[in-house]
Design an enzyme around this catalytic site. Structure first.
Site, short mmCIF file in Angstrom:
data_model
loop_
_atom_site.label_atom_id
_atom_site.label_comp_id
_atom_site.label_asym_id
_atom_site.label_seq_id
_atom_site.Cartn_x
_atom_site.Cartn_y
_atom_site.Cartn_z
N LEU A 2 -4.34 2.92 -9.91
CA LEU A 2 -3.08 3.37 -10.50
C LEU A 2 -2.63 2.49 -11.68
CD1 LEU A 2 -0.65 5.35 -10.14
CD2 LEU A 2 0.50 3.45 -9.04
N ALA A 20 7.11 2.02 6.49
CA ALA A 20 7.87 2.92 7.36
C ALA A 20 7.76 2.48 8.82
CB ALA A 20 7.38 4.36 7.18
N GLY A 21 6.54 2.16 9.25
CA GLY A 21 6.33 1.78 10.65
C GLY A 21 7.06 0.50 11.00
N GLN A 81 0.33 15.47 -4.91
CA GLN A 81 0.71 14.91 -6.22
C GLN A 81 -0.49 14.27 -6.93
OE1 GLN A 81 3.66 11.41 -6.81
NE2 GLN A 81 4.60 13.23 -7.66
N HIS A 102 -2.61 11.17 -5.92
CA HIS A 102 -1.80 9.98 -5.72
C HIS A 102 -0.92 10.01 -4.48
CE1 HIS A 102 0.53 6.46 -6.66
NE2 HIS A 102 1.66 7.14 -6.79
N ARG A 162 6.03 13.87 -12.79
CA ARG A 162 4.58 13.67 -12.74
C ARG A 162 3.76 14.95 -12.83
NH1 ARG A 162 4.48 8.83 -8.29
NH2 ARG A 162 5.32 7.35 -9.81
N THR A 217 0.88 2.16 -13.23
CA THR A 217 2.21 2.63 -12.83
C THR A 217 2.97 3.38 -13.93
OG1 THR A 217 4.42 1.95 -12.11
CG2 THR A 217 3.22 0.35 -13.40
N GLU A 218 3.81 4.34 -13.44
CA GLU A 218 4.73 5.04 -14.32
C GLU A 218 5.64 4.03 -15.03
OE1 GLU A 218 5.87 8.92 -12.79
OE2 GLU A 218 7.91 8.15 -12.81
N GLY A 240 2.70 0.01 8.01
CA GLY A 240 3.18 -0.05 6.63
C GLY A 240 4.69 -0.20 6.62
N SER A 292 9.48 7.26 -2.89
CA SER A 292 8.69 7.18 -1.67
C SER A 292 8.91 5.85 -0.95
CB SER A 292 7.23 7.37 -2.03
OG SER A 292 6.48 7.13 -0.90
N LEU A 293 8.93 4.76 -1.72
CA LEU A 293 9.25 3.47 -1.09
C LEU A 293 10.62 3.58 -0.43
CD1 LEU A 293 8.01 0.85 -3.73
CD2 LEU A 293 6.99 1.40 -1.52
N PHE A 317 12.33 5.84 -14.88
CA PHE A 317 11.15 6.41 -14.24
C PHE A 317 11.15 7.92 -14.48
CE2 PHE A 317 8.20 4.91 -10.70
CZ PHE A 317 7.89 3.71 -11.31
N HIS A 322 -1.24 11.84 -10.00
CA HIS A 322 -0.54 10.92 -10.90
C HIS A 322 -1.15 11.06 -12.28
CE1 HIS A 322 1.28 7.30 -12.53
NE2 HIS A 322 2.00 7.19 -11.44
N GLU A 380 5.23 8.40 4.44
CA GLU A 380 4.43 9.38 3.69
C GLU A 380 3.76 10.43 4.58
OE1 GLU A 380 2.04 7.70 0.58
OE2 GLU A 380 0.95 9.58 0.26
N ARG A 411 7.24 14.88 -5.85
CA ARG A 411 8.02 13.67 -5.58
C ARG A 411 8.31 12.94 -6.89
NH1 ARG A 411 6.66 7.93 -4.94
NH2 ARG A 411 4.52 8.43 -5.45
N GLY A 455 1.31 2.82 12.88
CA GLY A 455 1.42 2.56 11.44
C GLY A 455 2.17 1.26 11.20
C1 FAD Z 1 -1.25 2.62 -5.81
C2 FAD Z 1 0.06 3.16 -5.31
C3 FAD Z 1 1.24 2.80 -5.92
C4 FAD Z 1 2.45 3.31 -5.48
N1 FAD Z 1 3.61 2.92 -6.11
C5 FAD Z 1 4.79 3.40 -5.66
C6 FAD Z 1 6.01 2.99 -6.26
O1 FAD Z 1 6.04 2.17 -7.18
N2 FAD Z 1 7.17 3.51 -5.79
C7 FAD Z 1 7.20 4.40 -4.75
O2 FAD Z 1 8.28 4.81 -4.36
N3 FAD Z 1 6.05 4.78 -4.14
C8 FAD Z 1 4.85 4.29 -4.57
N4 FAD Z 1 3.70 4.69 -3.95
C9 FAD Z 1 3.79 5.47 -2.71
C10 FAD Z 1 4.21 4.56 -1.56
O3 FAD Z 1 3.67 3.28 -1.74
C11 FAD Z 1 3.73 5.10 -0.21
O4 FAD Z 1 4.10 6.44 -0.07
C12 FAD Z 1 4.35 4.32 0.95
O5 FAD Z 1 4.20 2.93 0.77
C13 FAD Z 1 3.74 4.77 2.25
O6 FAD Z 1 4.21 3.93 3.28
P1 FAD Z 1 3.99 4.30 4.79
O7 FAD Z 1 4.59 3.20 5.57
O8 FAD Z 1 4.41 5.68 5.04
O9 FAD Z 1 2.39 4.30 4.97
P2 FAD Z 1 1.28 3.19 4.64
O10 FAD Z 1 1.81 2.00 3.97
O11 FAD Z 1 0.15 3.92 4.00
O12 FAD Z 1 0.84 2.72 6.09
C14 FAD Z 1 0.13 3.56 6.99
C15 FAD Z 1 -0.16 2.77 8.25
O13 FAD Z 1 -0.67 3.62 9.25
C16 FAD Z 1 -1.77 3.03 9.90
N5 FAD Z 1 -2.59 4.13 10.42
C17 FAD Z 1 -2.91 5.30 9.82
N6 FAD Z 1 -3.59 6.09 10.66
C18 FAD Z 1 -3.72 5.42 11.83
C19 FAD Z 1 -4.32 5.72 13.08
N7 FAD Z 1 -4.90 6.89 13.31
N8 FAD Z 1 -4.28 4.78 14.05
C20 FAD Z 1 -3.67 3.58 13.83
N9 FAD Z 1 -3.07 3.26 12.66
C21 FAD Z 1 -3.09 4.17 11.68
C22 FAD Z 1 -2.42 2.18 8.84
O14 FAD Z 1 -3.14 1.13 9.43
C23 FAD Z 1 -1.18 1.66 8.09
O15 FAD Z 1 -0.68 0.51 8.72
C24 FAD Z 1 2.48 4.20 -4.39
C25 FAD Z 1 1.30 4.56 -3.77
C26 FAD Z 1 0.09 4.08 -4.25
C27 FAD Z 1 -1.17 4.56 -3.58
#
Ligand code: FAD
Length: 556
Positions: A235, A14-15, A223, A334, A269, A237-238, A12, A374-375, A110, A225, A358, A369, A10
């Site tokens: 989305l 978190a990763g 969840q 969402h 929400r 946003t809230e 994103g 979540s961020l 929020f 939204h 997530e 949530r 991952g």
């Molecule tokens: C439109 C939108 C708006 C949002 N706005 C907010 C906000 O304002 N505030 C807030 O707190 N939260 C918000 N959220 C929620 C928040 O953005 C997410 O929960 C958070 O960013 C998730 O981050 P993550 O690093 O866990 O996963 P992600 O950012 O989803 O990253 C997942 C990663 O895993 C990798 N991956 C997945 N499966 C595999 C696999 N099998 N093999 C290899 N790679 C894989 C993908 O390539 C990716 O890099 C929002 C969500 C959405 C959808």
């Protein structure tokens, strides 16, 4: 075979945060897309932290626990809220350009929060945070394997030994041996039809962990939204309501007065989403099934300064300028509250296997949530996962090359068998039927009859999946093959959500049973755990950690 001390799946928020925390070890990130295409980049409204002088982390914790309908593990919430200011300021020091008021990081109200606690960078907070985090990863030389799909978790004698990956760009299948593995694979929104999530959010990472023998927790809590753009479900946003937006039905009534007299549009929400859906179901919505979000009264300048992304989305996708006209909105899937069962150290029942962000269920969000949490969870528990995996890896050696080689052979055989099939059903008919049944039967309002029908439909889809047919036999960017591989995991996840929802005979947070409309703490103040078996999920329960606040009625 590739070898690293720590493999993080991952790219994103978190990763990458986990990778930075573990950077003194030999660490590598695997991601099925380039890290900057992870769904984190699309986060809009902001990130929570008790930064202000007259705000307190204890109040943040109370809002989070009440918001969770008392299902969150309070010891984990304590960690989340106490360390939040430090993590947000760290991102600021690393370069995130937060919006500012009087020179300080700006914070907006929020949903479900008793204080304006959500720090933001316009309405593109995720974009700014992820770019900052990726810059840090580049600066620190973090090794990234982009466009590798992880299809298998290798566990040997109760210990995690690595993963198997499929190179989407070349078709290569390879083992990755590691002393510790962290999953940060994001949410599973795309098993629903109406979703704000990126198309890559299939939940496949959760499914790989589940098949690898790790429990999934509280998956029935999905969840919805309240405000997604009618037609595309992008989305809105809230933060738009945080900046003062009103929700109006077709009678131009500000209907939230009836559902949440104190917090109105800024109730949590689950409550706002149910209110909108009730207005629509009872004929007070607009034709097609939406209500209006009005921003005109907050003024052109505020809209342009604080909500430029929302304005652009409304113009580009609905031909509506919110400075002049209301935005048509409806609820949509969402966020995934449930996920890989992990504790506040991000550890799981499998030694050396961690989860954060997530895809994990720590659980800080419980049954619902709060926006902005979540961020925060990604940057905070990402760090914790990275540190703990690094400490664990220090004490271990590589042990199971044979197990990895076996797993690689298993995956190669499975993929060859799939590609050698001469006929069968296309993946997309099964996937579309999955999404339709999840939307219709496992959505905002649930009952026994619909959940049973969904469960039967899922069994049917699972058996049809056994004869899925991939026409494209190529090795370079064979997206059809990737979709087919991920579909099996999506069906697993759908089944776990559905069975958890069927078993839980109460309403709590996002899980609303019209046949059991009350919360039932006596029988259901507990987490659901689903374990993989070849005959379907085996469901168990575990207690909720309550340390600070005893459950009370949840009123807003
Ligand atoms: C439109 C939108 C708006 C949002 N706005 C907010 C906000 O304002 N505030 C807030 O707190 N939260 C918000 N959220 C929620 C928040 O953005 C997410 O929960 C958070 O960013 C998730 O981050 P993550 O690093 O866990 O996963 P992600 O950012 O989803 O990253 C997942 C990663 O895993 C990798 N991956 C997945 N499966 C595999 C696999 N099998 N093999 C290899 N790679 C894989 C993908 O390539 C990716 O890099 C929002 C969500 C959405 C959808």
């Amino acid at each position: 075979m590739f070898r690293h001390d720590i493999i993080i799946v991952g790219g994103g928020l978190a990763g990458l945060r986990a990778a930075l925390a573990a950077k003194s070890a030999d660490v590598a990130v695997i991601s099925k897309v380039h890290p900057l295409r992870s769904h984190s980049v699309s986060a809009q409204g902001g990130i929570n932290a008790a930064l202000a002088k007259n705000d307190r982390w204890e109040d943040h914790a109370f809002d989070t626990i009440k918001g969770s309908d008392y299902l969150a593990d309070q010891d984990a919430v304590e960690v989340l809220c106490r360390e939040a200011p430090e993590r947000v300021i760290e991102m600021e020091h690393w370069g995130t350009l937060f919006s500012r008021v009087d020179g300080r990081i700006a914070q907006r109200p929020f949903g479900g929060a008793g204080y304006p606690r959500t720090a933001y960078a316009e309405d593109r907070t995720g974009h700014h945070l992820l770019h900052t985090m990726y810059e840090q990863a580049l600066k620190n030389g973090i090794k990234v394997y982009s466009e590798w799909l992880v299809t298998r978790l290798v566990v040997d004698n109760g210990r995690c030994a690595g993963v198997v990956g499929y190179n989407i760009a070349s078709g290569e299948i390879a083992g990755f041996q590691a002393k510790a593995v962290i999953f940060a694979t994001g949410g599973y929104g795309r098993i629903y039809k109406r979703s704000t999530n990126s198309v890559i959010n299939t939940g496949f990472g959760c499914a790989v962990a589940y098949r690898g023998g790790v429990a999934l927790e509280d998956m029935e809590f999905v969840q919805f939204h309240p405000t997604t753009l009618y037609g595309t479900n992008i989305l809105i946003t809230e933060g738009a309501r945080g900046e003062g937006g009103f929700l109006m039905n077709r009678n131009r009534e500000r209907f939230m007065q009836r559902y949440s007299p104190h917090m109105l549009e800024l109730a949590p929400r689950d409550i706002v989403a149910r209110a909108i859906q009730t207005e629509i179901n009872e004929g007070r919505g607009f034709e097609g099934g939406f209500v209006n979000l009005e921003l005109m009264h907050i003024g052109e300048r505020n809209i342009k300064e604080r909500l430029p992304g929302i304005r652009q989305i409304a113009i580009d996708f609905a031909n509506i300028d919110p400075i002049e006209k209301p935005i048509p909105v409806q609820p949509g899937q969402h966020y995934s509250m449930g996920g890989i069962a992990s504790d506040k150290t991000c550890g799981t029942a499998v030694q050396g296997f961690y989860a954060c962000g997530e895809c994990s269920c720590v659980s800080v969000h419980g049954a619902n949530r709060l926006g902005g949490n979540s961020l925060l969870e990604t940057v905070l528990f990402g760090k914790i996962a990275g540190e703990n995996a690094k400490d664990y890896a220090k004490t271990k050696d590589f042990e199971a090359p044979a197990a990895i080689e076996n797993a690689v052979k298993g995956e190669s055989d499975m993929i060859s068998e799939l590609l050698n099939r001469k006929e069968g059903e296309a993946f997309y008919t099964i996937r579309d039927e999955l999404r339709a049944v999840m939307d219709e039967n496992v959505g905002i309002f649930r009952d026994e009859q619909n959940l049973k029908a969904a469960s039967e439909k899922l069994s049917e889809l699972k058996s049809r999946f056994r004869s899925v047919y991939v026409r494209n036999k190529g090795t370079v960017f064979n997206q059809e093959l990737v979709n087919a591989l991920e579909l099996e995991g999506m069906l697993d996840i759908g089944q776990v959500i559905c069975l958890g929802a069927l078993a839980r005979r109460e309403s709590r947070g996002s899980h609303y049973r019209t046949d059991y409309p009350a919360r039932d703490d006596k029988n259901w103040l507990r987490h659901t755990l689903a374990m993989f078996t070849p005959d379907g999920p085996q469901i168990e329960y575990k207690p909720v950690n309550i340390t600070m606040y005893q459950p009370k009625a949840r009123e807003y």
